[in-house]
Design an enzyme around this catalytic site. Structure first.
Site, PDB file in Angstrom:
ATOM      1  N   SER A   1      -9.385   1.648   3.269  1.00  0.00           N
ATOM      2  CA  SER A   1      -8.445   2.499   2.344  1.00  0.00           C
ATOM      3  C   SER A   1      -7.593   1.500   1.592  1.00  0.00           C
ATOM      4  CB  SER A   1      -7.806   3.827   3.396  1.00  0.00           C
ATOM      5  OG  SER A   1      -6.915   2.845   4.213  1.00  0.00           O
TER       6      SER A   1
ATOM      7  N   LYS B   1       0.864  -1.148  -0.093  1.00  0.00           N
ATOM      8  CA  LYS B   1      -0.030   0.045  -0.119  1.00  0.00           C
ATOM      9  C   LYS B   1       0.937   1.262   0.021  1.00  0.00           C
ATOM     10  CE  LYS B   1      -3.705   1.958   2.812  1.00  0.00           C
ATOM     11  NZ  LYS B   1      -4.482   1.695   3.904  1.00  0.00           N
TER      12      LYS B   1
ATOM     13  N   SER C   1      -9.810  -0.804   7.642  1.00  0.00           N
ATOM     14  CA  SER C   1      -9.395  -0.716   6.042  1.00  0.00           C
ATOM     15  C   SER C   1      -8.322  -1.858   5.656  1.00  0.00           C
ATOM     16  CB  SER C   1      -8.253   0.627   6.178  1.00  0.00           C
ATOM     17  OG  SER C   1      -9.085   1.599   6.042  1.00  0.00           O
TER      18      SER C   1
END
Length: 497
Positions: free
Chosen positions: A181, A103, A205
């Site tokens: 996210s 990420k 997330s």
């Protein structure tokens, strides 16, 4: 002449094809890390070949998914180094040669942006978890898109959108949302763009994008994985964790992320559910399809010999009332501390707000209401804030600990998500169902695993337990996965039929 021609034809018919490849075909979607390691050890696969296969998929499939922000320029060099180690008998363990996506709020020397155009100058060094992955021999394949600033910028944000990467799509149905996210990490793993990925979670997330994209995710116990070099929301809740298509791969990646000799794959067994006491927190009535998947999951538990106990987790309204105001104070404090380490970046939240106001892209889809609220938040020395954080953490821990103790439970199961909503930049997310908050706010582990579908849209179930019970929740997730293998490869439908 005729006899010579006949002889040549006989040779062509009976001889094996000169260019035939005796090695088995590589099914990226189905392959697990242990299977790949066995092939690399046997010489029927190399890390370079595996990395090239994933790079080809990024180049082709990701045109529809838009989950990969950047590919590491030295990925093939990393893979070649792994092959040389293996040839010398010096492989570093099961992650050696395995391609990983990170990420893009996790620092690497090549860059990390948190999705924001304000962080385009690379950081000075890798995050600690990246150093651990490199030490384990993993191939850092590239960076995954995310909800910008880990979805902590606007009250009406769209999960999976960032100013740097645009909108990530759910690979099962492309106009549906991948959830945030760690949206890019979840979508990329589902689309077989890497063997595994690393996401981060403050509250939901990791588990939400894992659930909505139909993959496995583990939100570890707070502190198991180093937070060094990760763009923060709150050090009191943030943690990185693994995302994968198979529980065993999530366990192997978690071992590398934690380091210190951890081996979460060792305890995975098919019969963990037999005789276990499982509390079921149904969260019923929010979505009929999720209710059906939970009922089917309960049937699986019972068939596998588990004792099922219906439970409700207390204190949720009180936790919700104080979690967010505590996070706004922590966000300002922790983000400004991080920004001071970044060359060329705004150094305060006020400067970041001004950057967004002047940038032609950043506020094009939604605003920065949470930035404005956090900029006015009290400091971490404020007594009201301190009481909010104490209340949130204490009640979240009690909500799990008390239920586990009262019913003598081994684990609690709950629906991870409802069906993915349609991505809507005008109105933002249409989030309706989740169970992440108790584990997220308490800092306890939470593992989600695919459990079923609403049409083509995946729904997962989560297993959560007490502090440090990461191995246990993975063990129950693996046993459920074996008993009811629900995951399937995405079909990239443009919209629902």
């Amino acid at each position: 002449m005729r006899s010579l021609l006949v002889a040549l034809l006989c040779v062509l018919v009976t001889a094996p094809p000169a260019l035939a490849d005796p090695r088995p075909a590589l099914d990226l979607d189905a392959a697990t890390i242990p299977q790949l390691v066995r092939r690399m050890d046997a010489g029927t696969l190399t890390a370079v070949e595996l990395t090239r296969a994933y790079l080809r998929r990024v180049d082709t499939v990701d045109r529809r998914v838009r989950s990969v922000l950047a590919v590491e320029p030295d990925a093939l060099r990393q893979a070649a180094e792994s092959d040389r180690r293996r040839a010398r008998g010096q492989a570093r363990g099961p992650m050696d040669g395995i391609p990983v996506l990170l990420k893009d709020n996790i620092d690497t020397r090549s860059g990390s942006t948190a999705g924001s155009r304000a962080l385009r100058v690379p950081p000075r060094d890798d995050a600690e978890l990246v150093r651990r992955l490199r030490a384990a021999g993993a191939v850092v394949l590239g960076k995954a898109n995310l909800s910008e600033w880990a979805n902590f910028r606007s009250t009406r944000s769209t999960s999976g959108w960032s100013g740097v990467g645009g909108q990530t799509n759910n690979p099962h149905v492309l106009d549906r949302n991948p959830c945030g996210s760690s949206s890019g990490s979840g979508a990329a793993v589902a689309a077989s763009l890497a063997q595994v990925a690393v996401g981060t979670e403050t509250d939901g997330s990791i588990v939400c994008p894992a659930g909505q994209n139909g993959v496995v995710g583990l939100k570890p116990t707070l502190g198991k994985v180093s937070g060094d070099g990760i763009v923060p929301i709150s050090a009191r809740q943030d943690t990185a964790g693994p995302m994968a298509r198979h529980v065993v791969d999530a366990a192997i990646l978690m071992s590398a992320l934690e380091g210190r000799g951890a081996d979460y794959a060792r305890g995975l067994t098919a019969d963990a559910l037999r005789g276990a006491r499982v509390g079921v927190w149904r969260k019923a009535g929010r979505n009929a399809e999720a209710d059906r998947v939970v009922r089917e999951a309960v049937d699986v538990l019972r068939r596998r010999g588990a004792v099922v106990v219906e439970v409700e987790l207390p204190y949720q309204d009180r936790i919700d009332a104080v979690e967010f105001p505590a996070l706004t104070t922590e966000f300002k404090h922790d983000l400004e501390g991080y920004l001071k380490t970044r060359p060329g970046a705004p150094k305060t939240l006020r400067e970041l707000i001004a950057f967004n106001e002047a940038d032609p892209v950043e506020l094009s889809e939604f605003g920065q209401e949470l930035f404005l609220e956090a900029e006015q938040a009290p400091p971490i020395t404020d007594p009201t804030y301190r009481e909010q954080r104490r209340t949130a953490t204490e009640l979240a821990r009690r909500s799990i600990d008390e239920v586990l103790a009262a019913h003598r439970l081994d684990v609690i199961m709950a629906p991870t998500n409802g069906p993915a909503w349609k991505t809507d930049h005008a109105n933002g997310d249409a989030y309706e169902l989740g169970s992440s908050t108790p584990a997220a706010v308490s800092g306890y582990p939470n593992a989600t695993v695919p459990a079923g579908f609403a049409g083509p849209l995946p729904i997962g179930v989560s297993f959560m337990a007490g502090h440090g019970a990461d191995a246990e929740v993975l063990r129950f997730a693996a046993s459920f996965e074996r008993a009811a293998p629900a995951r399937r490869a995405p079909t990239y439908l443009p919209t629902l039929p």
